[in-house]
Design a protein around this motif. Structure first.
Motif, PDB file in Angstrom:
ATOM      1  N   GLU A  24      61.963 -15.909 -21.813  1.00  0.00           N
ATOM      2  CA  GLU A  24      63.385 -16.059 -21.743  1.00  0.00           C
ATOM      3  C   GLU A  24      64.107 -15.204 -20.408  1.00  0.00           C
ATOM      4  O   GLU A  24      65.008 -15.767 -19.906  1.00  0.00           O
ATOM      5  N   SER A  25      63.460 -14.113 -19.785  1.00  0.00           N
ATOM      6  CA  SER A  25      64.049 -13.543 -18.706  1.00  0.00           C
ATOM      7  C   SER A  25      63.917 -14.683 -17.490  1.00  0.00           C
ATOM      8  O   SER A  25      64.683 -14.552 -16.458  1.00  0.00           O
ATOM      9  N   MET A  26      63.048 -15.644 -17.575  1.00  0.00           N
ATOM     10  CA  MET A  26      62.973 -16.444 -16.542  1.00  0.00           C
ATOM     11  C   MET A  26      64.056 -17.743 -16.482  1.00  0.00           C
ATOM     12  O   MET A  26      63.885 -18.677 -15.795  1.00  0.00           O
ATOM     13  N   GLY A  27      65.063 -17.821 -17.676  1.00  0.00           N
ATOM     14  CA  GLY A  27      65.976 -18.512 -17.763  1.00  0.00           C
ATOM     15  C   GLY A  27      65.602 -19.712 -18.676  1.00  0.00           C
ATOM     16  O   GLY A  27      66.563 -20.807 -18.684  1.00  0.00           O
ATOM     17  N   CYS A  28      64.381 -19.764 -19.273  1.00  0.00           N
ATOM     18  CA  CYS A  28      63.978 -20.894 -20.280  1.00  0.00           C
ATOM     19  C   CYS A  28      64.878 -20.891 -21.354  1.00  0.00           C
ATOM     20  O   CYS A  28      65.441 -19.851 -22.140  1.00  0.00           O
ATOM     21  N   LYS A  29      65.145 -21.978 -22.025  1.00  0.00           N
ATOM     22  CA  LYS A  29      66.064 -22.226 -23.146  1.00  0.00           C
ATOM     23  C   LYS A  29      65.303 -22.457 -24.468  1.00  0.00           C
ATOM     24  O   LYS A  29      65.874 -22.267 -25.527  1.00  0.00           O
ATOM     25  N   LYS A  30      64.038 -22.900 -24.217  1.00  0.00           N
ATOM     26  CA  LYS A  30      63.454 -23.122 -25.319  1.00  0.00           C
ATOM     27  C   LYS A  30      61.740 -22.984 -25.226  1.00  0.00           C
ATOM     28  O   LYS A  30      61.452 -23.149 -24.124  1.00  0.00           O
ATOM     29  N   ILE A  31      60.923 -22.807 -26.236  1.00  0.00           N
ATOM     30  CA  ILE A  31      59.537 -22.725 -26.065  1.00  0.00           C
ATOM     31  C   ILE A  31      59.011 -23.739 -27.407  1.00  0.00           C
ATOM     32  O   ILE A  31      59.448 -23.775 -28.367  1.00  0.00           O
ATOM     33  N   MET A  32      58.141 -24.635 -26.832  1.00  0.00           N
ATOM     34  CA  MET A  32      57.539 -25.353 -27.747  1.00  0.00           C
ATOM     35  C   MET A  32      56.025 -24.977 -27.751  1.00  0.00           C
ATOM     36  O   MET A  32      55.181 -24.915 -26.667  1.00  0.00           O
ATOM     37  N   ILE A  33      55.402 -24.964 -28.934  1.00  0.00           N
ATOM     38  CA  ILE A  33      53.817 -24.611 -28.957  1.00  0.00           C
ATOM     39  C   ILE A  33      53.394 -25.666 -30.394  1.00  0.00           C
ATOM     40  O   ILE A  33      54.029 -26.311 -30.861  1.00  0.00           O
ATOM     41  N   GLY A  34      52.102 -25.754 -30.306  1.00  0.00           N
ATOM     42  CA  GLY A  34      51.360 -26.678 -31.367  1.00  0.00           C
ATOM     43  C   GLY A  34      50.059 -25.760 -31.909  1.00  0.00           C
ATOM     44  O   GLY A  34      49.551 -24.766 -31.304  1.00  0.00           O
ATOM     45  N   HIS A  35      49.940 -25.742 -33.210  1.00  0.00           N
ATOM     46  CA  HIS A  35      48.822 -25.344 -33.887  1.00  0.00           C
ATOM     47  C   HIS A  35      48.346 -26.322 -35.190  1.00  0.00           C
ATOM     48  O   HIS A  35      48.975 -27.124 -35.426  1.00  0.00           O
ATOM     49  N   ARG A  36      46.928 -26.310 -35.101  1.00  0.00           N
ATOM     50  CA  ARG A  36      46.348 -26.935 -36.075  1.00  0.00           C
ATOM     51  C   ARG A  36      47.130 -26.709 -37.463  1.00  0.00           C
ATOM     52  O   ARG A  36      47.153 -25.601 -38.027  1.00  0.00           O
ATOM     53  N   PRO A  37      46.942 -27.779 -38.148  1.00  0.00           N
ATOM     54  CA  PRO A  37      47.698 -27.471 -39.766  1.00  0.00           C
ATOM     55  C   PRO A  37      46.929 -26.813 -40.706  1.00  0.00           C
ATOM     56  O   PRO A  37      47.664 -26.139 -41.422  1.00  0.00           O
ATOM     57  N   ASN A  38      45.667 -26.722 -40.338  1.00  0.00           N
ATOM     58  CA  ASN A  38      45.001 -25.736 -41.210  1.00  0.00           C
ATOM     59  C   ASN A  38      44.756 -24.154 -40.758  1.00  0.00           C
ATOM     60  O   ASN A  38      44.423 -23.488 -41.457  1.00  0.00           O
ATOM     61  N   ASN A  39      45.418 -23.825 -39.526  1.00  0.00           N
ATOM     62  CA  ASN A  39      45.440 -22.620 -39.426  1.00  0.00           C
ATOM     63  C   ASN A  39      46.893 -22.069 -39.735  1.00  0.00           C
ATOM     64  O   ASN A  39      47.939 -21.764 -38.974  1.00  0.00           O
ATOM     65  N   LEU A  40      46.668 -21.675 -41.058  1.00  0.00           N
ATOM     66  CA  LEU A  40      48.074 -21.203 -41.727  1.00  0.00           C
ATOM     67  C   LEU A  40      48.270 -19.880 -41.225  1.00  0.00           C
ATOM     68  O   LEU A  40      49.729 -19.207 -41.202  1.00  0.00           O
ATOM     69  N   ILE A  63      50.739 -29.236 -35.386  1.00  0.00           N
ATOM     70  CA  ILE A  63      52.146 -28.981 -35.971  1.00  0.00           C
ATOM     71  C   ILE A  63      52.926 -28.410 -34.781  1.00  0.00           C
ATOM     72  O   ILE A  63      52.437 -27.664 -33.939  1.00  0.00           O
ATOM     73  N   ILE A  64      53.975 -29.210 -34.303  1.00  0.00           N
ATOM     74  CA  ILE A  64      54.861 -28.557 -33.004  1.00  0.00           C
ATOM     75  C   ILE A  64      55.840 -27.773 -33.780  1.00  0.00           C
ATOM     76  O   ILE A  64      56.630 -28.137 -34.653  1.00  0.00           O
ATOM     77  N   ARG A  65      56.043 -26.612 -32.764  1.00  0.00           N
ATOM     78  CA  ARG A  65      57.058 -25.664 -33.286  1.00  0.00           C
ATOM     79  C   ARG A  65      57.789 -25.426 -32.284  1.00  0.00           C
ATOM     80  O   ARG A  65      57.453 -25.482 -31.036  1.00  0.00           O
ATOM     81  N   LEU A  66      59.242 -25.278 -32.358  1.00  0.00           N
ATOM     82  CA  LEU A  66      60.138 -24.953 -31.553  1.00  0.00           C
ATOM     83  C   LEU A  66      60.913 -23.711 -31.609  1.00  0.00           C
ATOM     84  O   LEU A  66      61.429 -23.229 -32.760  1.00  0.00           O
ATOM     85  N   LEU A  67      61.377 -22.927 -30.556  1.00  0.00           N
ATOM     86  CA  LEU A  67      61.824 -21.709 -30.517  1.00  0.00           C
ATOM     87  C   LEU A  67      63.188 -21.825 -29.503  1.00  0.00           C
ATOM     88  O   LEU A  67      62.927 -21.841 -28.364  1.00  0.00           O
ATOM     89  N   GLN A  68      64.209 -21.927 -29.972  1.00  0.00           N
ATOM     90  CA  GLN A  68      65.505 -21.831 -29.101  1.00  0.00           C
ATOM     91  C   GLN A  68      65.802 -20.582 -28.867  1.00  0.00           C
ATOM     92  O   GLN A  68      65.471 -19.621 -29.400  1.00  0.00           O
ATOM     93  N   LEU A  69      65.962 -20.241 -27.312  1.00  0.00           N
ATOM     94  CA  LEU A  69      66.070 -18.910 -26.700  1.00  0.00           C
ATOM     95  C   LEU A  69      67.722 -18.742 -26.395  1.00  0.00           C
ATOM     96  O   LEU A  69      68.261 -19.808 -26.220  1.00  0.00           O
ATOM     97  N   ASN A  70      67.914 -17.580 -26.266  1.00  0.00           N
ATOM     98  CA  ASN A  70      69.438 -17.589 -25.911  1.00  0.00           C
ATOM     99  C   ASN A  70      69.859 -17.868 -24.422  1.00  0.00           C
ATOM    100  O   ASN A  70      69.122 -17.934 -23.568  1.00  0.00           O
TER     101      ASN A  70
END
Length: 70
Positions: A24-40, A63-70
């Motif tokens: 976030e301090s580098m100015g990025c606006k979002k982070i996308m990550i992925g994980h295996r469905p069985n990794n609860l 599963i692809i997840r997204l985090l919106q940053l400020n």
């Protein structure tokens, strides 16, 4: 990745929080990550940090997840 002998101690979550702050301090606006469905545990950790499923679709086995940053 955290060695199996040291999992469940909060190291991964603490590190992810620091990584999110750095990105976030580098100015990025979002982070996308992925994980295996069985990794609860990973899914629950990412959700607790604010990551939302980007889609209900499984992409390349993850599963692809997204985090919106400020």
């Amino acid at each position: 990745m955290i060695d199996e002998n040291h999992q469940g101690k909060g190291y991964g979550k603490t590190t992810m929080k620091q990584l999110i702050e750095l990105i976030e301090s580098m100015g990025c606006k979002k982070i996308m990550i992925g994980h295996r469905p069985n990794n609860l545990i990973a899914g629950e950790m990412y959700e607790s940090l604010g990551f939302k499923k980007a889609s209900e679709e499984i992409i390349d086995g993850e599963i692809i997840r997204l985090l919106q940053l400020n």
